[in-house]
Design a protein around this motif. Structure first.
Motif, PDB file in Angstrom:
ATOM      1  N   HIS A 171      14.251  -1.501 -17.542  1.00 46.51           N
ATOM      2  CA  HIS A 171      12.791  -1.544 -17.573  1.00 46.51           C
ATOM      3  C   HIS A 171      12.243  -3.006 -17.229  1.00 46.51           C
ATOM      4  O   HIS A 171      12.825  -3.915 -17.881  1.00 46.51           O
ATOM      5  CB  HIS A 171      12.125  -1.090 -18.853  1.00 46.51           C
ATOM      6  CG  HIS A 171      10.767  -0.797 -18.840  1.00 46.51           C
ATOM      7  ND1 HIS A 171      10.201   0.178 -18.019  1.00 46.51           N
ATOM      8  CD2 HIS A 171       9.609  -1.282 -19.254  1.00 46.51           C
ATOM      9  CE1 HIS A 171       8.870   0.287 -17.935  1.00 46.51           C
ATOM     10  NE2 HIS A 171       8.441  -0.566 -18.933  1.00 46.51           N
ATOM     11  N   PHE A 172      11.368  -2.969 -16.339  1.00 46.74           N
ATOM     12  CA  PHE A 172      10.912  -4.530 -15.894  1.00 46.74           C
ATOM     13  C   PHE A 172      12.079  -5.276 -15.470  1.00 46.74           C
ATOM     14  O   PHE A 172      12.126  -6.620 -15.910  1.00 46.74           O
ATOM     15  CB  PHE A 172       9.771  -4.954 -16.958  1.00 46.74           C
ATOM     16  CG  PHE A 172       8.773  -4.078 -17.221  1.00 46.74           C
ATOM     17  CD1 PHE A 172       8.349  -3.665 -18.495  1.00 46.74           C
ATOM     18  CD2 PHE A 172       8.045  -3.623 -16.129  1.00 46.74           C
ATOM     19  CE1 PHE A 172       7.135  -2.959 -18.500  1.00 46.74           C
ATOM     20  CE2 PHE A 172       6.919  -2.764 -16.113  1.00 46.74           C
ATOM     21  CZ  PHE A 172       6.616  -2.583 -17.653  1.00 46.74           C
TER      22      PHE A 172
ATOM     23  N   TRP B 228       7.902   6.374 -19.833  1.00 48.64           N
ATOM     24  CA  TRP B 228       7.919   7.350 -18.448  1.00 48.64           C
ATOM     25  C   TRP B 228       8.959   7.896 -18.221  1.00 48.64           C
ATOM     26  O   TRP B 228      10.357   7.371 -18.136  1.00 48.64           O
ATOM     27  CB  TRP B 228       7.598   5.998 -17.576  1.00 48.64           C
ATOM     28  CG  TRP B 228       7.775   6.324 -16.140  1.00 48.64           C
ATOM     29  CD1 TRP B 228       7.080   7.696 -15.714  1.00 48.64           C
ATOM     30  CD2 TRP B 228       8.007   5.513 -14.902  1.00 48.64           C
ATOM     31  NE1 TRP B 228       7.331   7.574 -14.201  1.00 48.64           N
ATOM     32  CE2 TRP B 228       7.813   6.273 -14.028  1.00 48.64           C
ATOM     33  CE3 TRP B 228       8.622   4.236 -14.805  1.00 48.64           C
ATOM     34  CZ2 TRP B 228       8.144   5.947 -12.411  1.00 48.64           C
ATOM     35  CZ3 TRP B 228       8.885   3.964 -13.615  1.00 48.64           C
ATOM     36  CH2 TRP B 228       8.640   4.710 -12.510  1.00 48.64           C
TER      37      TRP B 228
ATOM     38  N   ARG C  64      11.254   3.223 -19.850  1.00 43.09           N
ATOM     39  CA  ARG C  64      11.450   4.242 -18.571  1.00 43.09           C
ATOM     40  C   ARG C  64      12.542   5.008 -18.885  1.00 43.09           C
ATOM     41  O   ARG C  64      13.752   4.346 -19.343  1.00 43.09           O
ATOM     42  CB  ARG C  64      11.537   3.627 -17.332  1.00 43.09           C
ATOM     43  CG  ARG C  64      12.193   4.431 -16.218  1.00 43.09           C
ATOM     44  CD  ARG C  64      12.354   3.561 -14.956  1.00 43.09           C
ATOM     45  NE  ARG C  64      13.117   4.296 -13.760  1.00 43.09           N
ATOM     46  CZ  ARG C  64      14.281   4.643 -13.791  1.00 43.09           C
ATOM     47  NH1 ARG C  64      15.163   4.249 -14.598  1.00 43.09           N
ATOM     48  NH2 ARG C  64      14.790   5.266 -12.685  1.00 43.09           N
TER      49      ARG C  64
ATOM     50  N   ASP D 137      10.684   9.370 -15.618  1.00 45.91           N
ATOM     51  CA  ASP D 137      10.903   8.884 -14.058  1.00 45.91           C
ATOM     52  C   ASP D 137      11.506   9.990 -13.520  1.00 45.91           C
ATOM     53  O   ASP D 137      12.763   9.763 -13.300  1.00 45.91           O
ATOM     54  CB  ASP D 137      11.214   7.729 -13.917  1.00 45.91           C
ATOM     55  CG  ASP D 137      11.038   7.162 -12.383  1.00 45.91           C
ATOM     56  OD1 ASP D 137      10.647   7.937 -11.624  1.00 45.91           O
ATOM     57  OD2 ASP D 137      11.761   6.254 -12.123  1.00 45.91           O
TER      58      ASP D 137
ATOM     59  N   ARG E 254       2.958   5.546  -9.138  1.00 43.29           N
ATOM     60  CA  ARG E 254       4.169   5.147  -9.594  1.00 43.29           C
ATOM     61  C   ARG E 254       3.978   3.509 -10.132  1.00 43.29           C
ATOM     62  O   ARG E 254       4.504   3.063 -11.084  1.00 43.29           O
ATOM     63  CB  ARG E 254       5.543   4.990  -8.427  1.00 43.29           C
ATOM     64  CG  ARG E 254       6.676   4.209  -8.862  1.00 43.29           C
ATOM     65  CD  ARG E 254       7.785   4.225  -7.940  1.00 43.29           C
ATOM     66  NE  ARG E 254       8.522   5.610  -7.663  1.00 43.29           N
ATOM     67  CZ  ARG E 254       9.201   5.916  -8.660  1.00 43.29           C
ATOM     68  NH1 ARG E 254       9.705   5.229  -9.349  1.00 43.29           N
ATOM     69  NH2 ARG E 254       9.810   7.490  -8.366  1.00 43.29           N
TER      70      ARG E 254
ATOM     71  N   TYR F 178       2.697   3.934 -13.813  1.00 44.52           N
ATOM     72  CA  TYR F 178       3.829   4.405 -14.496  1.00 44.52           C
ATOM     73  C   TYR F 178       4.642   3.464 -14.957  1.00 44.52           C
ATOM     74  O   TYR F 178       5.127   3.254 -15.819  1.00 44.52           O
ATOM     75  CB  TYR F 178       4.499   5.592 -13.988  1.00 44.52           C
ATOM     76  CG  TYR F 178       3.775   6.925 -13.750  1.00 44.52           C
ATOM     77  CD1 TYR F 178       2.939   7.464 -14.541  1.00 44.52           C
ATOM     78  CD2 TYR F 178       3.986   7.718 -12.832  1.00 44.52           C
ATOM     79  CE1 TYR F 178       1.988   8.720 -14.547  1.00 44.52           C
ATOM     80  CE2 TYR F 178       3.288   9.184 -12.549  1.00 44.52           C
ATOM     81  CZ  TYR F 178       2.321   9.462 -13.426  1.00 44.52           C
ATOM     82  OH  TYR F 178       1.780  10.567 -13.241  1.00 44.52           O
ATOM     83  N   GLU F 179       4.773   2.298 -14.059  1.00 45.61           N
ATOM     84  CA  GLU F 179       5.708   1.348 -14.352  1.00 45.61           C
ATOM     85  C   GLU F 179       5.176   0.622 -15.170  1.00 45.61           C
ATOM     86  O   GLU F 179       5.824  -0.513 -15.827  1.00 45.61           O
ATOM     87  CB  GLU F 179       6.016   0.489 -12.944  1.00 45.61           C
ATOM     88  CG  GLU F 179       6.586   1.263 -12.081  1.00 45.61           C
ATOM     89  CD  GLU F 179       7.197   0.633 -10.679  1.00 45.61           C
ATOM     90  OE1 GLU F 179       6.337  -0.538 -10.317  1.00 45.61           O
ATOM     91  OE2 GLU F 179       7.912   0.949  -9.918  1.00 45.61           O
TER      92      GLU F 179
ATOM     93  N   PHE G  24       1.990  -7.239 -13.816  1.00 46.54           N
ATOM     94  CA  PHE G  24       1.779  -5.707 -13.848  1.00 46.54           C
ATOM     95  C   PHE G  24       0.541  -5.255 -14.526  1.00 46.54           C
ATOM     96  O   PHE G  24       0.299  -4.101 -13.867  1.00 46.54           O
ATOM     97  CB  PHE G  24       2.881  -5.285 -14.715  1.00 46.54           C
ATOM     98  CG  PHE G  24       4.490  -5.234 -14.061  1.00 46.54           C
ATOM     99  CD1 PHE G  24       4.642  -4.587 -12.847  1.00 46.54           C
ATOM    100  CD2 PHE G  24       5.306  -5.997 -14.553  1.00 46.54           C
ATOM    101  CE1 PHE G  24       5.722  -4.535 -12.395  1.00 46.54           C
ATOM    102  CE2 PHE G  24       6.694  -5.963 -14.024  1.00 46.54           C
ATOM    103  CZ  PHE G  24       6.787  -5.281 -12.790  1.00 46.54           C
TER     104      PHE G  24
END
Length: 602
Positions: A6-7, A130, A177, A132, A168, A171-172, A215
């Protein structure tokens, strides 16, 4: 299995497994909710239910809650009747309430996480996950159901692709995630638990890294009205009455923009502002300037503050002043003030030229959540309160929570009693939300906007079904049969008792009377009383300063209530919190005995 990312941060592989992992996740939540976000078809509800079962937590589906709040209307029906904006406003309020209920697994709708206010609230009270799924997986799943309102287009596949592409980046912004794959759902639950177990201990670090990468500002250009400036703090509730439907706009900074809103519904109109001396001193210059800037002519009519202005003499004088100002039928009467001003101005509007348009600008919490909505207007008689009046709907309601800052604490508390009422009559989750953190409603504008909007939404739904109180609208009078009697016996002396305080005592009495009749558990009545007392509201008759009247005097005063039918008393009683009903033809001797016992309470 690939380690979750994530990230750009690789999370360490979790060491625990099975039930040990679930126990570790639940402990690491520290009272927060798990909020599942993502596209339609990503599996939020199915995975959420199984995840909740593994964790031993309640599962809540936000869409199901919205349907329940909309009296059973399906989401496609809500979209079709009111539009997406209306749905999103309601969705946001539902999620705000649900997040105050402690640790749950909450599945949200596909568009919920797009709203910055919802994201902020989720970050405060929960952890966002999230789910995905790629386009191919989503298409396969959504084709199983044909009830997705946003996919009712000529090319659903292209529509879904565009939605996924646009959403998207937002959601990020979720905390964690999980890849939503075509595997058994229990395997997906294992994946989700693994991500939670690895991510929760380093959640704050993840959020700080995400923020440093910028973000938090992603894609706000798609939603400028919702993400920038004072428009971000606004809710709209629609009162659906066919050709007489109108909006209730709730937010901050609305007094400064009142002219713009009024000019939208009546360009070039003349306005007669009816207000009282106290409100005129605080807010009249702002509203007058706003109307002037919008090109609207305004005349001001000022009355004394307090219930005494809801009299035949003041009503007659104000009608004459409106006519003298040459207000025509298509012009507007503007009620600027609390419940007294709103009731009086509304009745004047209902009468002048056999019915003129009017706008409510309520400046107290009580008037924002109650008297400004629903079209009840009227004045008092020596025989009782609000016995002379008419049903006359406004054309617009502007509820500016900035005005609540000017209220004395006692007045705010009195308005809060009416907010509590909406939870008690039909929305147990709303009462739970208030009970969990009432202090936030007293001190946070975001919570105030939500509380006012939910209250108005509840009332608007009931009014739309029963405008003139032939049936269920009477539920809105919970606590009022008792409360109006107390007000009458104190001579409407606000030094001793204001309306909201009378309602608070009345609600506590109605709850205890419900217990006495075997309708309601004693624990529920005790919870009602404890909550009201906890915010500083009175709950017993002897809480009224200088009370001297006996039970028979209270009963006699009740017989002047508007809900008396053919000499029989009607009460709104409880079967439980959120379960009010109309009890007709209640035996007077039973009421008298109850009142005698109530007067023994100290």
């Amino acid at each position: 299995m690939t380690r979750p990312q994530h990230f750009g941060v690789v999370l360490p592989a979790p060491q625990a497994s099975g039930d040990e992992r679930a126990l570790a996740v639940r402990a690491a939540l520290n009272g927060r909710a798990i909020v599942l976000v993502g596209m339609m078809g990503s599996g939020k509800s199915a995975i959420g239910q199984r995840l909740a079962a593994r964790l031993g937590l309640p599962f809540v589906d936000a869409d199901a809650e919205i349907v329940a709040a909309a009296a059973g209307m399906s989401i496609p029906e809500i979209f079709a009747k009111y539009g997406e904006r209306y749905f999103r406003d309601g969705e946001r309020r539902v999620i705000m309430r649900l997040l105050n209920g402690g640790p749950v697994v909450l599945a949200t709708g596909g568009g919920a996480f797009l709203d910055p206010r919802t994201r902020d609230r989720i970050a405060e009270r929960g952890v966002s996950v999230w789910l995905d799924a790629d386009l191919k997986t989503l298409l396969k799943r959504v084709r199983r159901k044909n009830d997705r309102p946003l996919l009712q287009t000529e090319d659903p596949e292209e529509t879904l692709r565009q939605l996924l592409e646009a959403r998207r980046p937002l959601y990020e912004l979720a905390d964690l995630r999980v890849e939503s794959r075509e595997v058994p759902q229990d395997a997906m639950v294992d994946d989700t638990l693994a991500v939670l177990a690895a991510g929760l201990p380093m959640l704050e670090d993840l959020r700080q890294r995400a923020q440093s990468r910028g973000f938090a500002k992603a894609m706000t250009h798609l939603y400028p009205a919702r993400a920038e400036g004072d428009a971000r703090r606004q809710e709209i509730v629609r009162v659906a009455l066919g050709g007489r439907s109108y909006d209730i706009i709730i937010g901050d900074g609305l007094l400064q923009r009142a002219g713009d809103y009024i000019a939208e519904i009546a360009p070039g109109a003349a306005c007669a502002i009816i207000t009282d001396e106290n409100v005129a001193r605080l807010h009249l210059p702002t509203v007058e300037q706003s109307l002037k800037d919008a090109g609207l002519r305004a005349t001001t009519i000022i009355v004394p503050p307090g219930e005494a202005s809801k009299s035949l003499s003041v009503y007659g004088r104000v009608c004459d002043d409106v006519l003298a100002a040459r207000i025509e039928r298509r012009d507007l009467i503007v009620a600027l003030g609390g419940g007294v001003v709103g009731d009086l101005a509304g009745f004047v509007a209902a009468s002048v030229r056999r019915g003129s348009r009017f706008v409510q600008i309520p400046t107290t919490l009580l008037s924002q959540v109650d008297s400004s909505v629903g079209g009840k207007t009227g004045i008092n008689s020596r025989h009782g309160k609000n016995l002379i009046g008419a049903f006359h709907q406004p054309a617009l309601v502007l509820a500016d929570v900035d005005s609540l800052r000017t209220l004395p604490l006692r007045e705010f508390r009195a308005g809060y009693a009416e907010v509590v009422k909406y939870g008690l009559i039909g929305d147990a989750r709303f009462f739970d939300w208030l009970d969990a953190d009432s202090d936030a409603v007293f001190h946070s504008q975001a919570e105030q906007i939500c509380a006012v909007a939910v209250s108005c939404e509840t009332k608007a739904t009931i009014v739309a079904r029963d405008e003139t109180e032939q049936g269920e609208r009477a539920l809105l009078n919970f606590g009022h049969t008792f409360g109006h009697a107390f007000e009458r016996l104190t001579g409407y002396d606000s030094a001793r008792l204001v309306h909201g305080e009378g309602v608070a005592i009345g609600m506590a009495c109605a709850a205890r009377f419900s217990v006495r009749r075997g309708l309601c558990a004693e624990a529920a009545a005790e919870r009602v009383e404890r909550h009201l007392k906890g915010v500083g509201l009175p709950t017993k008759i002897h809480d009224i300063p200088g009370w001297r009247d006996d039970a028979q005097a209270i009963l006699d005063a009740m017989y002047q209530d508007k809900k008396v039918e053919r000499g029989a008393l009607t009460f709104i009683l409880l079967r439980g919190i959120g379960q009010a009903f109309i009890a007709k033809s209640v035996d007077a001797n039973e009421v008298l005995g109850f009142l005698k016992d109530e007067l023994k309470r100290t």
